[in-house]
Scaffold this motif. Structure first.
Motif, mmCIF file in Angstrom:
data_model
loop_
_atom_site.group_PDB
_atom_site.id
_atom_site.type_symbol
_atom_site.label_atom_id
_atom_site.label_comp_id
_atom_site.label_asym_id
_atom_site.label_seq_id
_atom_site.Cartn_x
_atom_site.Cartn_y
_atom_site.Cartn_z
ATOM 1 N N ILE A 1 -36.836 -38.199 -37.945
ATOM 2 C CA ILE A 1 -38.418 -38.273 -37.759
ATOM 3 C C ILE A 1 -38.762 -39.256 -38.782
ATOM 4 O O ILE A 1 -38.613 -39.198 -39.868
ATOM 5 N N SER A 2 -39.430 -40.243 -38.205
ATOM 6 C CA SER A 2 -40.074 -41.401 -38.945
ATOM 7 C C SER A 2 -41.030 -41.155 -40.068
ATOM 8 O O SER A 2 -41.068 -41.829 -41.147
ATOM 9 N N GLY A 3 -41.814 -39.956 -39.981
ATOM 10 C CA GLY A 3 -42.822 -39.879 -40.822
ATOM 11 C C GLY A 3 -43.871 -41.005 -40.629
ATOM 12 O O GLY A 3 -43.806 -41.923 -39.903
ATOM 13 N N ASP A 4 -44.986 -40.790 -41.537
ATOM 14 C CA ASP A 4 -45.678 -42.016 -41.787
ATOM 15 C C ASP A 4 -45.468 -43.110 -42.338
ATOM 16 O O ASP A 4 -45.312 -43.185 -43.518
ATOM 17 N N THR A 5 -45.052 -44.279 -41.785
ATOM 18 C CA THR A 5 -44.441 -45.355 -42.405
ATOM 19 C C THR A 5 -44.860 -46.568 -41.805
ATOM 20 O O THR A 5 -45.208 -46.513 -40.334
ATOM 21 N N VAL A 6 -44.803 -47.723 -42.257
ATOM 22 C CA VAL A 6 -44.748 -49.117 -41.593
ATOM 23 C C VAL A 6 -43.454 -49.506 -41.738
ATOM 24 O O VAL A 6 -42.741 -49.049 -42.292
ATOM 25 N N MET A 7 -43.193 -50.957 -41.248
ATOM 26 C CA MET A 7 -42.156 -51.303 -41.220
ATOM 27 C C MET A 7 -41.611 -51.879 -42.340
ATOM 28 O O MET A 7 -42.062 -53.052 -42.592
ATOM 29 N N VAL A 8 -40.878 -51.544 -43.182
ATOM 30 C CA VAL A 8 -40.679 -51.843 -44.480
ATOM 31 C C VAL A 8 -39.183 -52.001 -44.659
ATOM 32 O O VAL A 8 -38.320 -51.302 -43.859
ATOM 33 N N ASP A 9 -38.620 -52.793 -45.675
ATOM 34 C CA ASP A 9 -37.027 -53.124 -45.631
ATOM 35 C C ASP A 9 -36.199 -51.976 -45.955
ATOM 36 O O ASP A 9 -34.988 -51.628 -45.491
ATOM 37 N N GLU A 10 -36.810 -50.948 -46.573
ATOM 38 C CA GLU A 10 -36.068 -49.708 -46.936
ATOM 39 C C GLU A 10 -35.529 -49.117 -45.624
ATOM 40 O O GLU A 10 -34.453 -48.480 -45.786
ATOM 41 N N LEU A 11 -36.260 -48.869 -44.467
ATOM 42 C CA LEU A 11 -35.766 -48.465 -43.563
ATOM 43 C C LEU A 11 -34.396 -48.953 -42.673
ATOM 44 O O LEU A 11 -33.784 -48.431 -42.099
ATOM 45 N N LYS A 12 -34.242 -50.304 -43.189
ATOM 46 C CA LYS A 12 -32.915 -50.813 -42.824
ATOM 47 C C LYS A 12 -31.683 -50.028 -43.296
ATOM 48 O O LYS A 12 -30.600 -50.396 -42.858
ATOM 49 N N GLU A 13 -31.691 -49.452 -44.328
ATOM 50 C CA GLU A 13 -30.689 -48.530 -44.799
ATOM 51 C C GLU A 13 -30.174 -47.318 -44.164
ATOM 52 O O GLU A 13 -29.142 -46.845 -43.926
ATOM 53 N N ILE A 14 -31.342 -47.046 -43.276
ATOM 54 C CA ILE A 14 -31.061 -45.715 -42.234
ATOM 55 C C ILE A 14 -29.711 -46.120 -41.434
ATOM 56 O O ILE A 14 -28.838 -45.476 -41.312
ATOM 57 N N PRO A 15 -29.846 -47.145 -40.459
ATOM 58 C CA PRO A 15 -28.555 -47.351 -39.521
ATOM 59 C C PRO A 15 -27.407 -47.907 -40.463
ATOM 60 O O PRO A 15 -26.376 -47.610 -39.959
ATOM 61 N N GLU A 16 -27.508 -48.533 -41.606
ATOM 62 C CA GLU A 16 -26.508 -48.374 -42.347
ATOM 63 C C GLU A 16 -25.764 -47.283 -42.776
ATOM 64 O O GLU A 16 -24.280 -47.239 -42.567
ATOM 65 N N ARG A 17 -26.431 -46.271 -43.254
ATOM 66 C CA ARG A 17 -25.881 -45.188 -43.618
ATOM 67 C C ARG A 17 -25.401 -44.245 -42.571
ATOM 68 O O ARG A 17 -24.465 -43.047 -42.546
ATOM 69 N N TYR A 18 -26.060 -44.457 -41.289
ATOM 70 C CA TYR A 18 -25.606 -43.520 -40.084
ATOM 71 C C TYR A 18 -24.886 -44.458 -39.004
ATOM 72 O O TYR A 18 -25.099 -44.127 -38.007
ATOM 73 N N ARG A 19 -24.143 -45.551 -39.561
ATOM 74 C CA ARG A 19 -23.532 -46.600 -38.579
ATOM 75 C C ARG A 19 -22.525 -45.931 -37.503
ATOM 76 O O ARG A 19 -22.666 -46.131 -36.538
ATOM 77 N N ASP A 20 -21.764 -44.994 -37.836
ATOM 78 C CA ASP A 20 -20.889 -44.361 -37.171
ATOM 79 C C ASP A 20 -21.425 -42.976 -36.693
ATOM 80 O O ASP A 20 -20.448 -42.232 -36.316
ATOM 81 N N GLN A 21 -22.570 -42.632 -36.792
ATOM 82 C CA GLN A 21 -23.130 -41.499 -36.430
ATOM 83 C C GLN A 21 -24.133 -41.535 -35.402
ATOM 84 O O GLN A 21 -25.116 -42.189 -35.484
ATOM 85 N N LYS A 22 -24.216 -40.861 -34.152
ATOM 86 C CA LYS A 22 -25.262 -40.969 -33.259
ATOM 87 C C LYS A 22 -26.439 -40.519 -33.698
ATOM 88 O O LYS A 22 -26.383 -39.278 -34.264
ATOM 89 N N ILE A 23 -27.558 -40.865 -33.373
ATOM 90 C CA ILE A 23 -28.930 -40.379 -33.535
ATOM 91 C C ILE A 23 -29.434 -40.117 -32.204
ATOM 92 O O ILE A 23 -29.829 -40.797 -31.407
ATOM 93 N N ASP A 24 -29.401 -38.642 -31.994
ATOM 94 C CA ASP A 24 -29.640 -38.183 -30.664
ATOM 95 C C ASP A 24 -31.281 -38.543 -30.255
ATOM 96 O O ASP A 24 -31.533 -38.873 -28.980
ATOM 97 N N LEU A 25 -32.094 -38.122 -31.269
ATOM 98 C CA LEU A 25 -33.364 -38.274 -30.810
ATOM 99 C C LEU A 25 -34.066 -38.607 -32.042
ATOM 100 O O LEU A 25 -33.952 -38.326 -33.215
ATOM 101 N N MET A 26 -35.239 -39.589 -31.857
ATOM 102 C CA MET A 26 -36.182 -39.952 -32.791
ATOM 103 C C MET A 26 -37.606 -39.515 -32.342
ATOM 104 O O MET A 26 -38.019 -39.926 -31.279
ATOM 105 N N LEU A 27 -38.266 -39.106 -33.348
ATOM 106 C CA LEU A 27 -39.834 -38.571 -33.248
ATOM 107 C C LEU A 27 -40.312 -39.588 -34.136
ATOM 108 O O LEU A 27 -40.492 -39.749 -35.309
ATOM 109 N N ILE A 28 -41.308 -40.572 -33.375
ATOM 110 C CA ILE A 28 -41.787 -41.682 -34.038
ATOM 111 C C ILE A 28 -43.433 -41.384 -34.127
ATOM 112 O O ILE A 28 -43.936 -41.182 -33.455
ATOM 113 N N HIS A 29 -43.819 -41.732 -35.540
ATOM 114 C CA HIS A 29 -45.396 -41.759 -35.803
ATOM 115 C C HIS A 29 -46.008 -42.946 -35.540
ATOM 116 O O HIS A 29 -45.512 -43.986 -36.147
#
Length: 336
Positions: free
Chosen positions: A225-253
């Motif tokens: 769930i993205s929560g209220d955010t704009v496109m910031v560099d800190e978001l880039k850490e998410i796919p790095e941490r979950y590199r080998d783990q499937k994200i099945d669903l995203m709820l985007i604000h």
């Protein structure tokens, strides 16, 4: 890692009004599934409105960002910033069936409105930000009593079972980064606290046997769930941490929320259509569902703009669109 046990037998109304709540949600206007539906759905997400959803699985019911104001009501969003609600929720708070836990992304009136704050029962478990916990637990004798805070990438394991069977459901929730404002405006906001800090969430539904520790927990479905955010560099850490783990669903604000007002749009504090597509491309979830896109007067990026941008990016098969009162059903891998 933090742990929280929630008694599965303690099914109470979410509000202080202990009149008889309904046992279930209303019938969905439309039920949608994955484009490659395999018929194995055992969980669902019900869209109430704005960022309020209700997740149901294994007898567990979770509510996100409870906001039950009505069309014409106003919320306070910061110094000199107000917004008018343009839609109605599909149910009222007192019409909700029992809720086991609330996930609150931040302490803002369009996430936790004054009527919700006044009516929720005080012992309802709430998972939220450190800032919001401070607000919710500092109300004197009227404080909320079961509030748990997570900072970015901190995790909490929720145990909903008291039996000793080999296979028991649990949920791991992890705070994800997010910022309403970035750059120089973000630095200024840090000092003046015009808008509160906000979290996204990674929610992992799964099963465990034996003691509830991370090594015994098998994730069967992962929701970001993205929560209220704009496109910031800190978001880039998410796919790095979950590199080998499937994200099945995203709820985007979405919504392209602007402050201080639609007539003076100085800052955009939630993603517009362009940033929304950028987040899809960054996170690469299997399916995305947009929420929080047209409920308040400060939202200037309509859902149609996002649909157009998604189509132009060739991602239409990766997005499911829900209207309020729609349900999305999905399946959890139950293998240990």
């Amino acid at each position: 890692m933090k742990h929280l046990t929630i008694d599965p037998e303690n099914k109470q109304p979410p509000t202080r009004d202990h009149s008889h709540p309904p046992e279930s949600l209303p019938k969905a206007k439309e039920t949608k599934v994955h484009p490659n539906d395999d018929g194995g759905e055992d969980a669902s997400l019900f869209f109430v409105g704005t960022a309020t959803t209700i997740l149901e699985w294994e007898g567990i019911r979770i509510m996100t960002d409870p906001n039950f104001l009505h069309k014409g009501d106003h919320v306070h969003l910061g110094p000199g910033v107000t917004a008018e609600r343009l839609t109605n929720p599909v149910i009222d708070m007192h019409e909700s069936p029992p809720i086991d836990v609330v996930f609150l992304s931040h302490y803002h009136e369009d996430r936790f409105d004054r009527e919700v704050e006044a009516s929720l029962r005080r012992d309802l478990p709430i998972i939220t930000t450190p800032h919001a916990k401070g607000c919710l637990t500092s109300m004197g004798d009227d404080s909320f009593t079961d509030v748990h805070d997570l900072d970015f990438f901190q995790s909490l394991m929720l145990d909903f079972s008291t039996d000793v069977s080999e296979k028991r459901p649990a949920i791991k929730i992890t705070g994800m980064p997010g910022k309403h404002v970035a750059g120089a405006a973000g630095v200024l906001n840090y000092f003046i606290n015009a808008v509160p800090p906000t979290n996204g969430w990674m929610i992992e539904l799964g099963y465990y046997s034996g003691p509830l520790v991370e090594n015994n927990f098998n994730c069967g479905y992962r929701i970001y769930i993205s929560g209220d955010t704009v496109m910031v560099d800190e978001l880039k850490e998410i796919p790095e941490r979950y590199r080998d783990q499937k994200i099945d669903l995203m709820l985007i604000h979405l919504g392209g929320t602007t402050i201080p007002s639609p007539s003076t749009p100085l800052l955009v504090v939630t993603m517009d259509a362009k940033q929304g597509v950028q987040l899809l491309q960054l996170i690469q979830p299997d399916i995305t569902i947009p929420i929080h896109f047209d409920d308040y007067s400060v939202m200037l990026s309509p859902l149609e703009d996002f649909k157009k941008a998604v189509k132009e990016a060739g991602l239409s098969n990766k997005v499911v669109y829900l209207e309020r009162k729609d349900r999305y059903r999905f399946g959890i891998n139950g293998v240990l």
